[in-house]
Write a protein that holds these residues in place. Structure first.
Motif, PDB file in Angstrom:
ATOM      1  N   ARG A 284      17.498  -0.321  -3.427  1.00  0.00           N
ATOM      2  CA  ARG A 284      17.014  -0.917  -2.191  1.00  0.00           C
ATOM      3  C   ARG A 284      16.603   0.135  -1.183  1.00  0.00           C
ATOM      4  NH1 ARG A 284      21.462  -5.788  -1.238  1.00  0.00           N
ATOM      5  NH2 ARG A 284      20.746  -7.141  -2.954  1.00  0.00           N
ATOM      6  N   ASP A 285      17.374   1.224  -1.112  1.00  0.00           N
ATOM      7  CA  ASP A 285      17.037   2.308  -0.187  1.00  0.00           C
ATOM      8  C   ASP A 285      15.683   2.914  -0.542  1.00  0.00           C
ATOM      9  OD1 ASP A 285      19.407   1.874   1.097  1.00  0.00           O
ATOM     10  OD2 ASP A 285      20.439   3.622   0.255  1.00  0.00           O
ATOM     11  N   ARG A 286      15.451   3.136  -1.838  1.00  0.00           N
ATOM     12  CA  ARG A 286      14.160   3.695  -2.267  1.00  0.00           C
ATOM     13  C   ARG A 286      13.025   2.739  -1.922  1.00  0.00           C
ATOM     14  NH1 ARG A 286      17.269   5.239  -6.873  1.00  0.00           N
ATOM     15  NH2 ARG A 286      16.513   3.408  -8.000  1.00  0.00           N
ATOM     16  N   ALA A 287      13.249   1.444  -2.171  1.00  0.00           N
ATOM     17  CA  ALA A 287      12.219   0.449  -1.873  1.00  0.00           C
ATOM     18  C   ALA A 287      11.938   0.395  -0.370  1.00  0.00           C
ATOM     19  CB  ALA A 287      12.663  -0.921  -2.379  1.00  0.00           C
ATOM     20  N   LEU A 288      12.984   0.531   0.446  1.00  0.00           N
ATOM     21  CA  LEU A 288      12.827   0.497   1.897  1.00  0.00           C
ATOM     22  C   LEU A 288      12.002   1.686   2.388  1.00  0.00           C
ATOM     23  CD1 LEU A 288      13.883  -1.544   3.991  1.00  0.00           C
ATOM     24  CD2 LEU A 288      15.764   0.025   4.459  1.00  0.00           C
ATOM     25  N   LEU A 289      12.264   2.848   1.830  1.00  0.00           N
ATOM     26  CA  LEU A 289      11.507   4.045   2.213  1.00  0.00           C
ATOM     27  C   LEU A 289      10.052   3.955   1.761  1.00  0.00           C
ATOM     28  CD1 LEU A 289      14.062   6.929   1.543  1.00  0.00           C
ATOM     29  CD2 LEU A 289      13.097   6.245   3.749  1.00  0.00           C
ATOM     30  N   LEU A 290       9.833   3.381   0.586  1.00  0.00           N
ATOM     31  CA  LEU A 290       8.462   3.227   0.114  1.00  0.00           C
ATOM     32  C   LEU A 290       7.685   2.241   0.983  1.00  0.00           C
ATOM     33  CD1 LEU A 290       8.970   3.110  -3.779  1.00  0.00           C
ATOM     34  CD2 LEU A 290       7.828   4.910  -2.458  1.00  0.00           C
ATOM     35  N   ARG A 291       8.365   1.213   1.454  1.00  0.00           N
ATOM     36  CA  ARG A 291       7.693   0.186   2.259  1.00  0.00           C
ATOM     37  C   ARG A 291       7.444   0.656   3.683  1.00  0.00           C
ATOM     38  NH1 ARG A 291       9.594  -6.169   2.592  1.00  0.00           N
ATOM     39  NH2 ARG A 291       7.869  -6.907   3.900  1.00  0.00           N
ATOM     40  N   TYR A 292       8.402   1.407   4.241  1.00  0.00           N
ATOM     41  CA  TYR A 292       8.282   1.843   5.628  1.00  0.00           C
ATOM     42  C   TYR A 292       8.354   3.371   5.696  1.00  0.00           C
ATOM     43  CZ  TYR A 292       9.514  -3.071   6.338  1.00  0.00           C
ATOM     44  OH  TYR A 292       9.556  -4.439   6.291  1.00  0.00           O
ATOM     45  N   SER A 293       7.211   3.981   5.782  1.00  0.00           N
ATOM     46  CA  SER A 293       7.173   5.443   5.843  1.00  0.00           C
ATOM     47  C   SER A 293       7.433   5.964   7.247  1.00  0.00           C
ATOM     48  CB  SER A 293       5.804   5.942   5.364  1.00  0.00           C
ATOM     49  OG  SER A 293       4.763   5.377   6.162  1.00  0.00           O
ATOM     50  N   SER A 294       7.356   5.085   8.258  1.00  0.00           N
ATOM     51  CA  SER A 294       7.575   5.516   9.630  1.00  0.00           C
ATOM     52  C   SER A 294       8.027   4.346  10.483  1.00  0.00           C
ATOM     53  CB  SER A 294       6.284   6.106  10.220  1.00  0.00           C
ATOM     54  OG  SER A 294       5.309   5.074  10.381  1.00  0.00           O
ATOM     55  N   ARG A 295       8.468   4.649  11.695  1.00  0.00           N
ATOM     56  CA  ARG A 295       8.881   3.620  12.657  1.00  0.00           C
ATOM     57  C   ARG A 295       7.689   2.737  13.026  1.00  0.00           C
ATOM     58  NH1 ARG A 295      12.565   2.776  17.044  1.00  0.00           N
ATOM     59  NH2 ARG A 295      11.987   0.742  17.883  1.00  0.00           N
ATOM     60  N   THR A 296       6.518   3.353  13.108  1.00  0.00           N
ATOM     61  CA  THR A 296       5.317   2.597  13.477  1.00  0.00           C
ATOM     62  C   THR A 296       5.027   1.483  12.482  1.00  0.00           C
ATOM     63  OG1 THR A 296       4.356   4.535  14.561  1.00  0.00           O
ATOM     64  CG2 THR A 296       2.851   2.760  13.949  1.00  0.00           C
ATOM     65  N   VAL A 297       5.120   1.823  11.194  1.00  0.00           N
ATOM     66  CA  VAL A 297       4.864   0.822  10.151  1.00  0.00           C
ATOM     67  C   VAL A 297       5.872  -0.314  10.248  1.00  0.00           C
ATOM     68  CG1 VAL A 297       4.766   0.419   7.665  1.00  0.00           C
ATOM     69  CG2 VAL A 297       3.840   2.533   8.616  1.00  0.00           C
ATOM     70  N   HIS A 298       7.117   0.039  10.496  1.00  0.00           N
ATOM     71  CA  HIS A 298       8.171  -0.976  10.602  1.00  0.00           C
ATOM     72  C   HIS A 298       7.950  -1.868  11.815  1.00  0.00           C
ATOM     73  CE1 HIS A 298      12.406  -2.464  11.194  1.00  0.00           C
ATOM     74  NE2 HIS A 298      12.309  -2.583   9.875  1.00  0.00           N
ATOM     75  N   ASP A 299       7.580  -1.277  12.953  1.00  0.00           N
ATOM     76  CA  ASP A 299       7.328  -2.057  14.165  1.00  0.00           C
ATOM     77  C   ASP A 299       6.139  -2.995  13.980  1.00  0.00           C
ATOM     78  OD1 ASP A 299       9.444  -0.921  15.462  1.00  0.00           O
ATOM     79  OD2 ASP A 299       8.247   0.477  16.660  1.00  0.00           O
ATOM     80  N   GLN A 300       5.123  -2.513  13.279  1.00  0.00           N
ATOM     81  CA  GLN A 300       3.942  -3.351  13.050  1.00  0.00           C
ATOM     82  C   GLN A 300       4.287  -4.573  12.211  1.00  0.00           C
ATOM     83  OE1 GLN A 300       1.192  -0.563  11.294  1.00  0.00           O
ATOM     84  NE2 GLN A 300       0.366   0.089  13.272  1.00  0.00           N
ATOM     85  N   GLU A 301       5.109  -4.378  11.180  1.00  0.00           N
ATOM     86  CA  GLU A 301       5.476  -5.517  10.341  1.00  0.00           C
ATOM     87  C   GLU A 301       6.365  -6.488  11.112  1.00  0.00           C
ATOM     88  OE1 GLU A 301       7.533  -6.319   6.007  1.00  0.00           O
ATOM     89  OE2 GLU A 301       6.051  -4.728   6.251  1.00  0.00           O
ATOM     90  N   ARG A 302       7.229  -5.962  11.951  1.00  0.00           N
ATOM     91  CA  ARG A 302       8.052  -6.840  12.799  1.00  0.00           C
ATOM     92  C   ARG A 302       7.138  -7.692  13.693  1.00  0.00           C
ATOM     93  NH1 ARG A 302      13.282  -6.392  15.867  1.00  0.00           N
ATOM     94  NH2 ARG A 302      13.550  -4.267  15.104  1.00  0.00           N
TER      95      ARG A 302
END
Length: 224
Positions: free
Chosen positions: A96-114
């Motif tokens: 899951r940790d590997r999948a999370l890192l692959l999906r979100y390479s940065s805070r920006t990507v995570h904020d955009q998906e939120r």
């Protein structure tokens, strides 16, 4: 010639005997009466205690643990099961940790998906609010029509009563749907907050994002 052949055959026989002797192991133990027993196979008298398997040179090859009782075997199987489950859990966490890192390479990507996830909820909530407003206007018209029967509601047409009931049911449904969407927004924000806490740790470990780049989860505003 005969002498040489006999000599060669004898040497081969000796080599075979030496190989057999080298391959043969020795078992040794001290039984319940304190006697040291040695044999060329596991010793029955010592099944309830450790035995040592020796090489033909006398070196300890391995220790043979005592046979387990039924209760001990059940307990061991349970320990093995728990250990296997723990290994599986650790492996799943790493996956899951590997999948999370692959999906979100940065805070920006995570904020955009939120933001995208919350915007989708806002859209369906807005549609439900629009429908609720329409129902409110319809109810006003029906209430005006019903004023003629306020003194004697029993004389109101059945069709009017049915429309009033349907309006009430639809309004309740829309209100419940809107409330459910608010709960869904809280759930989505909580998920992203938890992911962000984990991502901060992973980014710090991998060096992908500075540890202080996103320390706090995104705050939920009144609109979210």
């Amino acid at each position: 010639m005969f002498y040489k052949s006999s000599l060669a055959a004898g040497l081969v026989g000796v080599a075979c005997l030496c190989a057999d002797a080298a391959a043969q192991n020795i078992y040794t133990c001290v039984d319940g009466k304190g006697r040291k027993i040695t044999a060329d196979r596991p010793i029955a008298e010592c099944l309830d205690r450790p035995q040592q398997e020796l090489t033909s040179s006398g070196y300890v090859k391995r220790q043979v643990n005592p046979a387990l009782t039924g209760q001990e075997r059940v307990a061991q199987e349970e320990r093995d099961k728990l250990a296997a489950e723990e290994r599986a859990r650790v492996a799943e966490d790493k996956r899951r940790d590997r999948a999370l890192l692959l999906r979100y390479s940065s805070r920006t990507v995570h904020d955009q998906e939120r933001g995208t996830a919350l915007a989708q909820i806002d859209e369906v909530t807005k549609a439900a609010a629009t429908k609720a407003a329409e129902l409110t206007e319809q109810r006003k018209a029906m209430n005006s029509e019903f004023e003629f029967y306020v003194k004697d509601p029993g004389k109101a047409p059945f069709s009017l009563k049915r429309r009033l009931q349907e309006n009430d049911a639809s309004m309740l449904m829309q209100k419940k749907f809107i409330a459910d969407q608010e709960l869904e927004k809280k759930r989505v924000n909580l998920r992203f907050d938890q992911e962000l806490l984990k991502l901060n740790q992973l980014w710090a470990l991998t060096g992908g994002v500075p540890a202080n780049a996103a320390v706090m989860p995104a705050k939920v505003t009144a609109g979210n």
